[in-house]
Each structure stands twice: as structure tokens, then as C-alpha cells.
Scaffold this active site. Structure first.
Site, PDB file in Angstrom:
ATOM      1  N   TYR A 119       7.990  33.674  -7.201  1.00  0.00           N
ATOM      2  CA  TYR A 119       7.689  34.099  -8.541  1.00  0.00           C
ATOM      3  C   TYR A 119       8.421  35.091  -9.207  1.00  0.00           C
ATOM      4  O   TYR A 119       8.306  36.288  -8.662  1.00  0.00           O
ATOM      5  CB  TYR A 119       6.303  34.009  -8.716  1.00  0.00           C
ATOM      6  CG  TYR A 119       5.738  34.272 -10.107  1.00  0.00           C
ATOM      7  CD1 TYR A 119       5.249  32.892 -11.077  1.00  0.00           C
ATOM      8  CD2 TYR A 119       5.826  35.444 -10.939  1.00  0.00           C
ATOM      9  CE1 TYR A 119       5.182  33.112 -12.259  1.00  0.00           C
ATOM     10  CE2 TYR A 119       5.622  35.443 -12.390  1.00  0.00           C
ATOM     11  CZ  TYR A 119       5.198  34.339 -12.899  1.00  0.00           C
ATOM     12  OH  TYR A 119       5.008  34.319 -14.138  1.00  0.00           O
ATOM     13  N   GLN A 182      -0.269  29.206 -15.178  1.00  0.00           N
ATOM     14  CA  GLN A 182       0.140  27.788 -14.967  1.00  0.00           C
ATOM     15  C   GLN A 182       1.156  27.329 -13.766  1.00  0.00           C
ATOM     16  O   GLN A 182       0.933  26.360 -13.192  1.00  0.00           O
ATOM     17  CB  GLN A 182       0.728  27.190 -16.385  1.00  0.00           C
ATOM     18  CG  GLN A 182       2.186  27.662 -16.878  1.00  0.00           C
ATOM     19  CD  GLN A 182       1.728  28.781 -17.943  1.00  0.00           C
ATOM     20  OE1 GLN A 182       0.713  29.516 -17.568  1.00  0.00           O
ATOM     21  NE2 GLN A 182       2.649  28.694 -18.841  1.00  0.00           N
ATOM     22  N   ASN A 205       2.273  39.831 -14.150  1.00  0.00           N
ATOM     23  CA  ASN A 205       1.349  40.861 -14.893  1.00  0.00           C
ATOM     24  C   ASN A 205      -0.095  40.405 -14.372  1.00  0.00           C
ATOM     25  O   ASN A 205      -0.509  39.589 -13.305  1.00  0.00           O
ATOM     26  CB  ASN A 205       1.456  40.255 -16.622  1.00  0.00           C
ATOM     27  CG  ASN A 205       1.077  38.802 -16.943  1.00  0.00           C
ATOM     28  OD1 ASN A 205       0.528  38.057 -15.950  1.00  0.00           O
ATOM     29  ND2 ASN A 205       1.402  38.398 -17.652  1.00  0.00           N
ATOM     30  N   SER A 228       3.544  49.688 -10.718  1.00  0.00           N
ATOM     31  CA  SER A 228       4.667  49.985  -9.850  1.00  0.00           C
ATOM     32  C   SER A 228       4.351  51.627  -9.568  1.00  0.00           C
ATOM     33  O   SER A 228       3.910  52.469 -10.378  1.00  0.00           O
ATOM     34  CB  SER A 228       5.940  49.907 -10.128  1.00  0.00           C
ATOM     35  OG  SER A 228       6.907  49.958  -9.215  1.00  0.00           O
ATOM     36  N   HIS A 253       8.951  51.244 -16.013  1.00  0.00           N
ATOM     37  CA  HIS A 253       8.563  49.884 -15.838  1.00  0.00           C
ATOM     38  C   HIS A 253       7.452  49.428 -16.680  1.00  0.00           C
ATOM     39  O   HIS A 253       7.685  48.388 -17.037  1.00  0.00           O
ATOM     40  CB  HIS A 253       7.733  49.953 -14.264  1.00  0.00           C
ATOM     41  CG  HIS A 253       8.875  49.591 -13.214  1.00  0.00           C
ATOM     42  ND1 HIS A 253       9.746  48.495 -13.084  1.00  0.00           N
ATOM     43  CD2 HIS A 253       9.412  50.415 -12.257  1.00  0.00           C
ATOM     44  CE1 HIS A 253      10.395  48.364 -11.890  1.00  0.00           C
ATOM     45  NE2 HIS A 253      10.336  49.686 -11.402  1.00  0.00           N
ATOM     46  N   HIS A 319       6.497  53.254  -3.380  1.00  0.00           N
ATOM     47  CA  HIS A 319       7.630  54.030  -2.771  1.00  0.00           C
ATOM     48  C   HIS A 319       7.290  55.523  -2.590  1.00  0.00           C
ATOM     49  O   HIS A 319       6.848  56.026  -3.259  1.00  0.00           O
ATOM     50  CB  HIS A 319       8.689  53.980  -3.915  1.00  0.00           C
ATOM     51  CG  HIS A 319       9.064  52.421  -4.561  1.00  0.00           C
ATOM     52  ND1 HIS A 319       8.124  52.096  -5.611  1.00  0.00           N
ATOM     53  CD2 HIS A 319       9.902  51.705  -4.248  1.00  0.00           C
ATOM     54  CE1 HIS A 319       8.639  50.897  -6.060  1.00  0.00           C
ATOM     55  NE2 HIS A 319       9.543  50.653  -5.299  1.00  0.00           N
ATOM     56  N   GLU A 406     -24.383  31.562  24.323  1.00  0.00           N
ATOM     57  CA  GLU A 406     -24.194  31.413  22.915  1.00  0.00           C
ATOM     58  C   GLU A 406     -25.112  30.120  22.324  1.00  0.00           C
ATOM     59  O   GLU A 406     -25.058  29.948  21.279  1.00  0.00           O
ATOM     60  CB  GLU A 406     -22.784  31.510  22.299  1.00  0.00           C
ATOM     61  CG  GLU A 406     -21.949  32.530  22.650  1.00  0.00           C
ATOM     62  CD  GLU A 406     -20.691  32.627  21.765  1.00  0.00           C
ATOM     63  OE1 GLU A 406     -19.964  33.540  21.607  1.00  0.00           O
ATOM     64  OE2 GLU A 406     -20.108  31.550  21.412  1.00  0.00           O
ATOM     65  N   HIS A 411     -19.773  22.839  23.821  1.00  0.00           N
ATOM     66  CA  HIS A 411     -18.854  23.858  24.385  1.00  0.00           C
ATOM     67  C   HIS A 411     -18.759  23.709  25.800  1.00  0.00           C
ATOM     68  O   HIS A 411     -17.904  23.587  26.646  1.00  0.00           O
ATOM     69  CB  HIS A 411     -18.841  24.992  23.975  1.00  0.00           C
ATOM     70  CG  HIS A 411     -18.226  25.258  22.429  1.00  0.00           C
ATOM     71  ND1 HIS A 411     -18.652  24.588  21.464  1.00  0.00           N
ATOM     72  CD2 HIS A 411     -17.040  26.041  22.148  1.00  0.00           C
ATOM     73  CE1 HIS A 411     -17.879  24.901  20.325  1.00  0.00           C
ATOM     74  NE2 HIS A 411     -17.091  25.724  20.492  1.00  0.00           N
TER      75      HIS A 411
END
Length: 420
Positions: A119, A182, A205, A228, A253, A319, A406, A411
Site C-alpha cells: 500500500y 476501500q 493515514n 513518523s 512529514h 529512526h 489435561e 488426544h
């Protein structure tokens, strides 16, 4: 410790209204598929497209709209990002099987995820560099179907040509002119014209971020990213011009970006503050940068580097730059950061574009538990096991008894029936 410049930054939880709106859009996409995508494409971006996948002709047209120098620059960045990703991939060349108990052979192998979406945000700037950072490691990892998408330019059916060219050079298999919530919904649930993917990576965003959060589980994601940020640790040997420039490179930014300086030299902090103000006077992105610096910028004076390290690890920045007389003195003590830039010449801008490391990194203290996007983001480490009859005879009674403890009797029986 003395705060020379205080921040008003607050990590506010996503507003309830955003969560509700995102949920409604996602439900609409899930129910109405392409019709829903078309509606929101036009509502938010005035994108009139009826077919979302970008054609080869559109890509060729985009190449004609950018200059040769841009293409050459992108190819330099691509080469460095690819080379570093290839080295990262080498760390996965260790599939193995090993007998760890008589007759029990265990192993693991590294399997690329089958499909991924990169994206790439649109917004105020064409973030073509993000296309490189997301698509290239996925391709190097061996992902068979790497899709890319981005919102179209406002009132247009076209992705910014620079972004489109970057997507193509990076090697995207499919490119779609769709963005926003979307897009996240379409690639999570699928539509008539968009096949879903297995993982979605990339920033966006607050609506895109919330959409990734809500879709997680139905699809994999890299992480939930916020504003950022850069944190710089510096002493009296640091270059104040470099620091001021790097702080503002981050601040431009968006209005929520953060620039933070922690220094053992009070005078350096004061000089940096003045130089920031000087640069802001003529900065083309002044409106955004001045707001984020005034509201979120910090300058903190500390007595020792150990104090600086503790504070940095607490901030866990996206950073982290260190500019010191001897950076090696503290490198091993720094444990929380998305990417580390060592020395005054190693500016974050190089990591953003051309040095080869990835710039899609964890924010809002997420570096306490995750790193950034890399080849490993697109690879699953899966285990295998082979048991001989000897191993079953030795271990089945143990497994049977543990299962009974258990209360899981089916099992227990599954172990028991294999005993000879």
C-alpha cells in the site's frame, strides 16, 4: 536532565468516530465489493475509474511523463535496496532436519508468503520511495504475487506517474488505482475484480491504519504505524547544522511528526534550536514543519550518555541517529529503534531513499517488540516432524499421560493407538 524544548505530543487513541466510519466502509466493501470500492474511490479521491487495475499502456504513459534523471535515480535506489534484501534473504538459507530424540526428527523451512499488497500512500506528496521499500523485499523473498496500490491524484483516474514508474521498476506484478479504507477492504475480502492477498504492508493515514487494525486476522499486516519520528543522540562533537536539518526533515512529514534531540552538551542544544528557526524561515514545507516542531519537537539535555541511552530506549524511536565522539561506546546498549544511523554523515534521508535499508519502520514505541519491513516480513518459518515407531513407543505413553492430565481423552487415545 533538563528539558530545553518541551513537546506537547500526546499519543491519543484512535477516535471513536474513525473506528466507526472505517468499520462501516469495510462492511460495505465486504457486502458490495466492486460497487463499494467505486463509491468510495469517487467520494474521497474523485476517482472515476470503473476498472481498478492499471494497464500496461498506462504504465508506458507514466514513463513518458517523468524525466530520465528521475528514472536513473530510482534505479540506483532499487539496486541498493535489492542488494541489501538479497543479503537478508541469505539468513533464511538454513532449512534443516535434525534428530533431537531417538527416532524424532524435527526441522524447519522458510516458505515465502504467496501474495502481498504494497500500500503506497498518495496524499500531499507522491511517496514513490515507499513503493520501492515494500515491493522489492517481497519480490526478493519469493512472493509469487506482489500487488501494489495507491490513491489516484485528486480529481483524476491516474496514480501519480512517479509512483507508478517506481512500482513498475520495483517489479510489482499487479498495480491498482485504489486507495484508502476501500483498498484495504478490497485486498482483505476480495471483490469481483480484486483477488485478496495474504499480507498487507505499508503506511497510511489514520483511516488506513485503523482499517489495517480491523482487518488483521483476516489478512496479515506488517504493523500499525503512527506519525513518523526521529531521535538524535549527540555530544559536543556533533554538527549542529546536520542535526537541525535532520530534525526538520522529519518534521515536514506531517503535523504529528516528531523530532527529538538528546544531548550531553547544553550549548549544542541551544545552537540547534536557533538553527532550526533559521531553516524554517525559507523552508517550502514551513507550514507543516513549523507546526510539528513547535508542538512535538523536543531538546533534552542529559548529564551522561548512559542517561541518554535509557531515555532513547524508553522512547523506542522509529529512526535513531547517534552522532558522538565514539558511537561504538553505546551501540550495544541501544535496544529499541526501527533503524539506526551511526555517525553524523549517516542521515536518515539516505535510509529513506537510497542507502538500501528499509524506511517502513515501527512508530509509537512499537520498536520495543518489532523491527521494520524486511525480507523476513514476507517469509514464514514453519516446522516439520518425522517420528519412527521407536520414537512413538518411547513418547506415546508420555503424551498419553499428559493428555489425560489435561482431560483431553481423544488426544490420549491418538497417542495410545500408535503404541505397538
Amino acid at each position: 536532565m533538563e528539558v530545553l524544548k518541551k513537546s506537547q505530543f500526546k499519543n491519543v487513541e484512535t477516535e471513536k468516530a474513525v473506528k466507526v466510519q472505517v468499520r462501516e466502509i469495510l462492511n460495505d466493501i465486504k457486502l458490495n465489493k466492486d460497487i463499494g470500492v467505486r463509491k468510495y474511490n469517487f467520494q474521497f479521491d474523485k476517482n472515476p475509474r470503473l476498472r481498478y487495475r492499471v494497464t500496461r499502456d498506462e504504465i508506458v504513459k507514466a514513463y513518458k511523463q517523468v524525466d530520465i534523471k528521475f528514472i536513473e535515480d530510482v534505479k540506483i535506489a532499487v539496486k541498493n535496496i535489492e542488494e541489501f534484501a538479497k543479503v537478508q534473504k541469505e539468513s533464511f538459507e538454513n532449512n534443516f532436519e535434525r534428530e533431537i530424540y531417538p527416532g524424532v526428527i524435527l526441522g524447519q523451512k522458510h516458505i515465502p508468503i504467496e501474495s502481498a499488497l504494497a500500500y503506497v500512500p498518495g496524499g500531499g506528496y507522491p511517496l514513490f520511495s515507499t513503493a520501492l521499500m515494500l515491493i522489492i523485499p517481497a519480490k526478493i523473498a519469493g512472493v509469487k504475487r506482489v500487488c501494489a496500490c495507491s490513491p489516484t491524484m485528486r480529481n483524476s483516474k491516474d496514480i501519480n506517474p512517479k509512483t507508478l514508474v517506481a512500482m513498475d521498476i520495483a517489479g510489482a506484478d499487479e498495480i491498482y488505482a485504489v486507495g484508502g479504507v476501500q483498498a484495504i477492504g478490497a485486498f482483505t475480502y476480495g471483490t469481483e475484480s480484486i483477488k485478496p492477498v495474504d499480507i498487507i504492508v505499508g503506511p497510511g493515514n489514520k483511516y488506513v491504519t485503523e482499517a489495517k487494525r480491523q482487518c488483521y486476522g483476516n489478512v496479515g499486516i506488517d504493523f500499525v504505524a503512527g506519525p513518523s519520528e526521529v531521535l538524535i543522540i549527540a555530544d559536543e562533537t556533533a554538527n549542529a547544522d546536520y542535526i537541525a536539518a535532520d530534525v526538520l526533515a522529519q518534521c515536514e512529514h506531517d503535523y504529528s511528526a516528531r523530532g527529538i534531540l538528546i544531548t550531553t552538551d547544553k550549548k549544542l542544544g541551544e545552537v540547534v534550536s536557533k538553527k532550526v528557526d533559521e531553516i524554517l524561515k525559507n523552508l517550502p514545507t514551513r507550514d507543516i514543519a513549523v507546526s510539528s516542531w513547535r508542538n512535538n519537537g523536543e531538546i533534552i539535555y542529559v548529564d551522561t550518555l548512559d542517561e541518554a541511552v535509557k531515555l532513547s530506549n524508553k522512547y523506542a524511536p522509529e529512526h535513531l541517529e547517534i552522532s558522538l565522539k565514539n558511537e561504538d561506546e553505546i551501540i550495544d546498549k541501544l535496544i529499541n529503534y526501527g533503524s539506526l544511523f551511526v555517525g553524523g554523515l549517516s542521515a536518515e534521508v539516505f535510509g529513506d531513499y537510497v542507502s538500501g535499508t528499509n524506511h517502513t519502520l515501527p512508530t509509537l514505541r512499537a520498536s520495543r517488540y518489532t523491527g521494520g519491513v524486511w525480507v523476513g516480513t514476507f517469509i514464514k518459518t514453519c516446522t516439520t516432524q518425522r517420528l519412527s515407531q521407536k520414537a512413538v513407543d518411547l513418547l506415546a505413553p508420555v503424551a498419553h499421560d499428559l493428555a489425560v492430565e489435561e482431560g483431553l481423552y481423544a488426544h490420549a487415545n491418538a497417542a495410545k493407538v500408535r503404541i505397538k
